[in-house]
Design a protein around this motif. Structure first.
Motif, short mmCIF file in Angstrom:
data_model
loop_
_atom_site.label_atom_id
_atom_site.label_comp_id
_atom_site.label_asym_id
_atom_site.label_seq_id
_atom_site.Cartn_x
_atom_site.Cartn_y
_atom_site.Cartn_z
N ASN A 24 0.81 -1.23 0.00
CA ASN A 24 0.00 0.00 0.00
C ASN A 24 0.83 1.27 0.00
OD1 ASN A 24 -2.62 -1.08 -0.06
ND2 ASN A 24 -2.56 -1.51 2.13
N GLN A 25 2.06 1.19 0.49
CA GLN A 25 2.88 2.41 0.54
C GLN A 25 3.92 2.37 -0.60
OE1 GLN A 25 1.56 4.49 2.58
NE2 GLN A 25 0.42 3.10 3.88
N VAL A 29 3.40 4.84 -3.95
CA VAL A 29 3.83 6.23 -3.75
C VAL A 29 4.08 6.94 -5.09
CG1 VAL A 29 5.84 7.60 -3.03
CG2 VAL A 29 4.74 6.04 -1.41
N HIS A 30 4.79 6.28 -5.99
CA HIS A 30 5.14 6.94 -7.25
C HIS A 30 3.89 7.22 -8.09
CE1 HIS A 30 7.82 8.23 -10.40
NE2 HIS A 30 7.25 7.42 -11.27
N TYR A 31 3.04 6.22 -8.18
CA TYR A 31 1.84 6.37 -9.00
C TYR A 31 0.86 7.37 -8.39
CZ TYR A 31 -1.95 4.74 -12.08
OH TYR A 31 -2.95 4.66 -13.02
N MET A 32 0.60 7.20 -7.09
CA MET A 32 -0.38 8.08 -6.44
C MET A 32 0.04 9.53 -6.46
SD MET A 32 -2.04 6.17 -3.10
CE MET A 32 -0.62 6.43 -2.06
N SER A 33 1.36 9.77 -6.49
CA SER A 33 1.83 11.16 -6.49
C SER A 33 1.97 11.69 -7.92
CB SER A 33 3.15 11.27 -5.73
OG SER A 33 4.20 10.61 -6.43
N GLY A 34 1.42 10.99 -8.87
CA GLY A 34 1.50 11.44 -10.25
C GLY A 34 2.94 11.43 -10.77
N GLY A 35 3.75 10.51 -10.22
CA GLY A 35 5.12 10.36 -10.69
C GLY A 35 6.12 11.27 -10.01
N LYS A 36 5.71 11.91 -8.92
CA LYS A 36 6.63 12.88 -8.30
C LYS A 36 7.57 12.27 -7.27
CE LYS A 36 3.45 16.65 -8.70
NZ LYS A 36 2.59 17.19 -7.68
N TRP A 37 7.06 11.48 -6.36
CA TRP A 37 7.94 10.85 -5.37
C TRP A 37 8.41 9.50 -5.89
CZ3 TRP A 37 9.84 13.73 -1.70
CH2 TRP A 37 9.09 14.75 -1.11
N ASP A 44 3.70 6.08 -14.92
CA ASP A 44 4.15 6.29 -13.54
C ASP A 44 3.83 5.15 -12.58
OD1 ASP A 44 5.30 8.75 -14.15
OD2 ASP A 44 3.40 9.80 -13.89
N CYS A 46 -1.56 15.32 -8.40
CA CYS A 46 -1.12 13.96 -8.72
C CYS A 46 -1.62 13.53 -10.10
CB CYS A 46 -1.61 12.99 -7.64
SG CYS A 46 -1.27 13.54 -5.97
#
Lengths: 341, 336
Positions: free
Chosen positions: A111-112, A116-124, B333, B108
């Motif tokens: 879940n984490q 993280v990458h996908y849920m943040s739109g590729g930012k984290w 992503d 996001c």
């Protein structure tokens, strides 16, 4: 299958050198830690003890206990911490002593880390490696013997690596560490002492590239991790029986080199998939499906699957031994398939 | 243990860096969060927003009191009830609304939605829909900060519901063992979804962090000045290398667990809600104080509200007219 960049190191070098699988993993970690100060190792008894399997012995002496860090017995806590550290400038390698304990980190990984990458739109990003083990036969009973790599292979956002030789272990570990995604690296605890040629120089094996461990024409044995040696042993027995078996090691369950699997089966027309995880809803099911979909018209008969028996791993040796696929089982299954057609 | 002393902060004196402008800025943020959330509710009831949202109305003093003590490069982790944290840390309402509506222009790119706003530019590591799920991540960010020596601190926001999840305690143990610059902010808004926290929480909440030797304090979460003063001490202390802290903020969720939770009589009374709203409203209390102390006039505060109203109108309009992501982006992503 070898990529062009690997050709040079695959060819026998002047200075042939043998390492065990455990030593190959440690060498990859040490070389990467010398190269990149952002890498830290965390886990239970990883520092002076060098893990219960002694795979990391000596690393804390070289890199110090602030880079090879003993943690409390808090798998979810230190995995979560490593995810946060990975997002903010470090490249942690966490050690989960027994693969069975991944049950304790599933929220953090599934879940984490995976999201993280996908849920943040590729930012984290989460450049994290989780090393853990698989494999039965150590008389360790039901909570220290499972091969649960299918669990992580099921979750998008994670990569899953299953080295079967010392050579692969070093090169795959380098790619895992250099990857910007969470990568789970499953080591067969019965193979830590397996020896093989490992070049001293730096090389990386890309994730998602299968390797043909042995060429053959009559049947394809697709095998992972601990089962690669079993398949190679069975192939030798088959050779004596006049059957030419090809052994294909996917090396990573995700990303998956579907093409190499399918092309091999198009050539041989028969396939057995062997994996030490439970067969039901497992890695063998997925690989068999890939082959069936990709090479259906080339198949002489249905793809066969061989995995761990669908029982909790028992303690008593005669009980435990019948739960794990053996060379004999693979040999008999392959011979049966080749005779029938 | 010397480092576990309590202080129950009451009406605090202003801290040195909370001059008149800082207070007005805090008021502006609190009013902004409330107006943002009211627009969210409006978008939901008009069926313009997909899914649900968990409103922060009533709890504004916590996010603003804490985040007003942070640098822009400090880290936060947020929760499913996270719009307030994100706005207080510096997120822009237009891109927030766009994310809530699933639009490409969202923080996001529409992939996270209401419960997962993340923004590296403001140190927001992401809102989490697993109630204790971010405690490890926040602690890890503090681990990086300490190891890299960049002076950052990390704030982990979570509700009192997360007190039931074990990873919080694993994380606190690690933070105290390694003296990490992380502040655990427990927003006790009184209800775990539809259940009063007293039915789910044994013993003394502050006794839990104190068992690890973590400095733990309790503060009136409706008093933004008190929250700010307490947070400033704990953040300064963490930044100075003195380790983690735990701040329990007593607050109240005015609305339902989520926007669709409108019939709440079976778990709490209308009188109870009314009492908090009329007597303990964080924005009302703060504006009364600002006026009484001659730090602002009622007219000034009204003009700030009007200004925010029109900014929110524009932000909502931006989000409504923004395009959805192209379906082809669905596989983008998954991997970095």
């Amino acid at each position: 299958m070898s990529t062009p960049e690997m050709k040079s190191v695959m060819e026998p070098a002047a200075a042939q050198r043998e390492l065990t699988l455990g030593e190959a993993i440690k060498e990859a970690l040490a070389e990467e830690m010398r190269r990149d100060p952002r890498i830290v190792i965390m886990g239970e008894d990883v520092a002076e003890a060098g893990t219960v399997f002694k795979v990391l012995s000596g690393l804390s002496a070289e890199f110090g206990t602030d880079r090879v860090i003993d943690t409390p017995i808090s798998e979810a806590g230190f995995t979560g911490l490593a995810i946060g550290a990975a997002m903010t400038g470090l490249r942690p390698v966490v050690d989960i002593m027994f693969g069975d304990f991944i049950a304790l980190v599933m929220d953090q990984m599934a879940n984490q880390a995976a999201k993280v990458h996908y849920m943040s739109g590729g930012k984290w990003k989460v450049p994290l490696v989780m090393r853990t083990t698989l494999g039965a036969s150590r008389r360790s009973a039901a909570q220290h013997s499972q091969s649960l790599h299918a669990w992580f292979s099921h979750v998008p956002g994670l990569k899953v690596v299953l080295p079967s030789t010392p050579f692969d272990a070093k090169g795959l570990m380098k790619s895992a560490i250099r990857d910007d995604n969470p990568v789970i690296f499953f080591e067969d605890k019965m193979m830590y002492k397996l020896k093989g040629n490992v070049p001293a120089e730096d090389y990386a094996i890309p994730l998602g590239v299968a390797d043909i461990k042995r060429s053959g024409d009559d049947i394809t044995l697709v095998a992972t991790s601990s089962m690669v040696q079993v398949a190679l042993g069975a192939a030798k027995m088959l050779e004596d029986a006049g059957i030419s078996a090809e052994v294909v090691d996917p090396r990573t369950t995700w990303p998956l080199d579907e093409e190499t699997l399918v092309e091999s089966v198009k050539k041989t027309s028969r396939a057995i998939v062997i994996d030490e995880g439970y067969a039901r809803y497992g890695v063998t099911a997925e690989l068999a499906s890939v082959i069936a979909e990709g090479a259906f018209h080339y198949l002489d008969q249905p793809v066969k699957r061989i995995g761990a028996m669908h029982v909790p791993i028992p303690f008593s040796p005669p009980l435990e031994d019948v739960t794990v696929p053996t060379e004999q089982m693979v040999f008999e299954a392959a011979r049966g398939m080749c005779r029938r057609s | 243990m010397a480092n576990t002393k309590t202080s129950v902060s009451k009406q605090s004196s202003s801290s040195p860096d909370s001059g008149p402008d800082a207070y007005i800025q805090m008021y502006r943020k609190m009013a902004g969060i409330r107006l943002f959330e009211e627009r969210v509710n409006d978008l939901y009831t008009r069926a313009l927003m997909p899914g649900l949202a968990h409103l922060y109305i009533g709890e504004e003093a916590v996010a603003v009191g804490i985040c007003s003590t942070l640098r822009s490069d400090d880290y936060i982790t947020s929760t499913h009830r996270g719009h307030g944290h994100c706005l207080a840390k510096g997120a822009a309402p237009d891109r927030m609304f766009a994310e809530l509506l699933g639009k490409e222009a969202g923080y996001c790119r529409g992939k996270g939605g209401s419960m997962h706003i993340a923004d590296p530019d403001t140190g927001n590591l992401g809102a989490n829909a697993i109630v204790g799920g971010s405690t490890g991540i926040a602690t890890g960010a503090a681990f990086s900060a300490k190891r890299l020596g960049n002076g950052r601190v990390s704030v982990c926001f979570f509700g009192e519901g997360a007190l039931g999840q074990g990873v919080l305690y694993e994380s606190m143990n690690l933070a105290q063992l390694w003296k990490l610059p992380v502040i655990y902010v427990c927003e006790n808004n009184t209800y775990n979804e539809y259940t009063h926290y007293s039915e789910t929480t044994a013993g003394d909440v502050l006794g839990r962090p104190r068992a690890f030797g973590i400095l733990a304090e309790r503060v009136d979460g409706q008093d933004v000045r008190a929250v700010h003063a307490a947070a400033q001490r704990l953040v300064d202390r963490a930044r100075a290398g003195e380790g983690p802290a735990f701040l329990l903020c007593d607050t109240y969720r005015y609305r339902g667990h989520h926007v669709g939770d409108v019939s709440r009589e079976y778990y709490r009374s209308k009188q109870e809600e009314q009492k908090w709203m009329s007597e303990r409203d964080p924005i009302g209390l703060f504006s009364d104080w600002l006026i009484a102390e001659h730090r602002a006039t009622a007219a000034q505060l009204q003009s700030i509200s009007a200004e925010i109203q029109s900014a929110m109108d524009a932000a909502v309009q931006f989000a409504l007219s923004a395009p959805y992501p192209d379906p082809s982006e669905v596989q983008q992503d998954v991997y970095a």
